[in-house]
Design a protein around this motif. Structure first.
Motif, short mmCIF file in Angstrom:
data_model
loop_
_atom_site.label_atom_id
_atom_site.label_comp_id
_atom_site.label_asym_id
_atom_site.label_seq_id
_atom_site.Cartn_x
_atom_site.Cartn_y
_atom_site.Cartn_z
N GLN A 280 51.42 -3.81 117.25
CA GLN A 280 50.14 -4.35 116.80
C GLN A 280 48.95 -3.71 117.52
O GLN A 280 47.83 -4.24 117.48
CB GLN A 280 50.10 -5.87 116.94
CG GLN A 280 51.19 -6.57 116.14
CD GLN A 280 51.06 -8.08 116.13
OE1 GLN A 280 49.96 -8.61 116.15
NE2 GLN A 280 52.19 -8.78 116.09
N GLN A 281 49.18 -2.55 118.14
CA GLN A 281 48.08 -1.85 118.80
C GLN A 281 48.04 -0.35 118.46
O GLN A 281 47.00 0.16 118.07
CB GLN A 281 48.21 -2.00 120.33
CG GLN A 281 48.09 -3.41 120.84
CD GLN A 281 48.25 -3.47 122.35
OE1 GLN A 281 47.59 -2.72 123.09
NE2 GLN A 281 49.13 -4.34 122.83
N LEU A 282 49.16 0.33 118.62
CA LEU A 282 49.17 1.78 118.48
C LEU A 282 50.48 2.28 117.87
O LEU A 282 51.56 1.84 118.26
CB LEU A 282 49.00 2.44 119.86
CG LEU A 282 49.27 3.95 119.95
CD1 LEU A 282 48.21 4.73 119.18
CD2 LEU A 282 49.32 4.40 121.39
N ALA B 37 47.66 9.41 114.73
CA ALA B 37 47.53 8.27 115.65
C ALA B 37 46.82 7.13 114.92
O ALA B 37 45.73 7.32 114.38
CB ALA B 37 46.75 8.66 116.90
N ILE B 38 47.46 5.96 114.90
CA ILE B 38 46.92 4.78 114.23
C ILE B 38 46.69 3.70 115.27
O ILE B 38 47.63 3.26 115.94
CB ILE B 38 47.90 4.27 113.14
CG1 ILE B 38 48.21 5.39 112.13
CG2 ILE B 38 47.32 3.05 112.44
CD1 ILE B 38 49.44 5.12 111.29
N GLU C 102 52.82 -4.16 110.23
CA GLU C 102 54.07 -3.97 109.49
C GLU C 102 53.90 -2.96 108.36
O GLU C 102 54.84 -2.23 108.02
CB GLU C 102 54.55 -5.30 108.92
CG GLU C 102 55.00 -6.30 109.98
CD GLU C 102 56.20 -5.80 110.77
OE1 GLU C 102 57.05 -5.09 110.18
OE2 GLU C 102 56.30 -6.11 111.97
N ALA C 103 52.69 -2.89 107.78
CA ALA C 103 52.44 -2.00 106.65
C ALA C 103 52.19 -0.55 107.08
O ALA C 103 52.16 0.34 106.22
CB ALA C 103 51.26 -2.51 105.82
N CYS C 104 52.03 -0.31 108.37
CA CYS C 104 51.76 1.05 108.84
C CYS C 104 52.93 2.00 108.60
O CYS C 104 52.77 3.22 108.59
CB CYS C 104 51.42 1.06 110.33
SG CYS C 104 49.75 0.48 110.70
N ARG C 105 54.13 1.42 108.42
CA ARG C 105 55.32 2.20 108.13
C ARG C 105 55.95 1.69 106.84
O ARG C 105 56.06 0.49 106.64
CB ARG C 105 56.34 2.10 109.27
CG ARG C 105 55.91 2.82 110.52
CD ARG C 105 56.96 2.74 111.61
NE ARG C 105 56.63 1.73 112.60
CZ ARG C 105 57.12 1.70 113.83
NH1 ARG C 105 57.97 2.62 114.22
NH2 ARG C 105 56.77 0.76 114.68
N SER D 291 41.87 2.43 113.02
CA SER D 291 41.38 3.78 113.31
C SER D 291 42.55 4.73 113.12
O SER D 291 43.61 4.55 113.73
CB SER D 291 40.84 3.87 114.74
OG SER D 291 40.58 5.23 115.08
N VAL D 292 42.38 5.73 112.26
CA VAL D 292 43.45 6.69 112.02
C VAL D 292 42.91 8.09 112.30
O VAL D 292 41.80 8.44 111.87
CB VAL D 292 44.01 6.57 110.59
CG1 VAL D 292 42.92 6.72 109.55
CG2 VAL D 292 45.12 7.59 110.35
N ARG D 293 43.69 8.87 113.03
CA ARG D 293 43.26 10.21 113.45
C ARG D 293 44.41 11.19 113.26
O ARG D 293 45.55 10.89 113.62
CB ARG D 293 42.84 10.17 114.93
CG ARG D 293 42.29 11.47 115.49
CD ARG D 293 41.87 11.24 116.96
NE ARG D 293 41.14 12.36 117.51
CZ ARG D 293 41.70 13.40 118.12
NH1 ARG D 293 43.02 13.45 118.27
NH2 ARG D 293 40.95 14.38 118.61
#
Length: 215
Positions: free
Chosen positions: A57-59, A75-76, A20-23, A91-93
């Protein structure tokens, strides 16, 4: 193939909370999303992005829509770090950088480390901070064991105004020994652009100095 930057770290929170925190929170129905920690020139926290692919919860894979580095892909990937499901591994790229930007040398990689630290901070604590000030002395920089080596000087940049040359190694600025790009950024951020600052460097075994206004 263009260079990509990648980092892997663990967050001491459940996977669903990290997802949820990725955005960053946005108004319902707002187009696109904002990714925390990544810089934007619009003054808002995070960067504007368009979702390319998403698996809950994956990508989360997005295209960065604003400068700096518009058009790059972020990509997260999320996964449990252990069989027990805790903590959450991230993993963040980021890829697709323009060649002229990569020519800045280790400056870009140092800036990437700061971005990842701010992204990690938000995933762990959900707080945003001002982006890192990207100080500029008018040259590409390469990190070496003895300090920062200069290359590709720009016209009328600080380094050129000091008569520095490619291959010179920066020693001190304002009397402070500069070992890393992060130290240089801090000194540049604190320097008074209206006053001259003493700068020292080494060239072929000779210590050289100049006084110049940072601005």
């Amino acid at each position: 193939m263009s260079k990509a930057f990648e980092s892997v770290f663990d967050v001491e929170r459940p996977l669903h909370a990290v997802w949820e925190a990725c955005r960053l929170p946005t108004d319902d129905g707002a187009p696109g999303c904002r990714i925390p920690g990544f810089p934007s020139l619009d003054g808002q926290p995070g960067c504007a992005a368009t979702v390319i692919d998403s698996a809950p919860q994956q990508l989360l894979r997005v295209r960065k829509d604003d400068e700096p580095c518009a058009g790059t892909e972020i990509a997260i990937h999320l996964s449990p770090a252990t069989a027990g499901g805790w903590p959450t591994r991230v993993s963040v790229r980021q890829s697709g950088f323009a060649s002229w930007l990569l020519a800045a040398g280790d400056v870009v990689e140092a800036h990437w480390r700061h971005i990842v630290a701010d992204f990690h901070l938000y995933l762990a604590h959900e707080v945003t901070v001002p982006g890192t000030v990207w100080g500029d002395i008018g040259a590409a920089l390469r990190q070496t064991p003895i300090g920062l080596e200069l290359a590709d000087l720009t016209d009328r940049g600080l380094a050129a105004r000091c008569d520095m040359q490619p291959g010179d190694v920066l020693l001190t600025m304002a009397g402070i020994r500069i070992h890393t790009i992060e130290q240089l950024w801090t000194v540049l951020a604190l320097a008074d652009s209206r006053r001259e600052t003493a700068i020292a460097w080494v060239r072929d075994g000779r210590r050289m100095t100049a006084n110049v206004a940072p601005g």
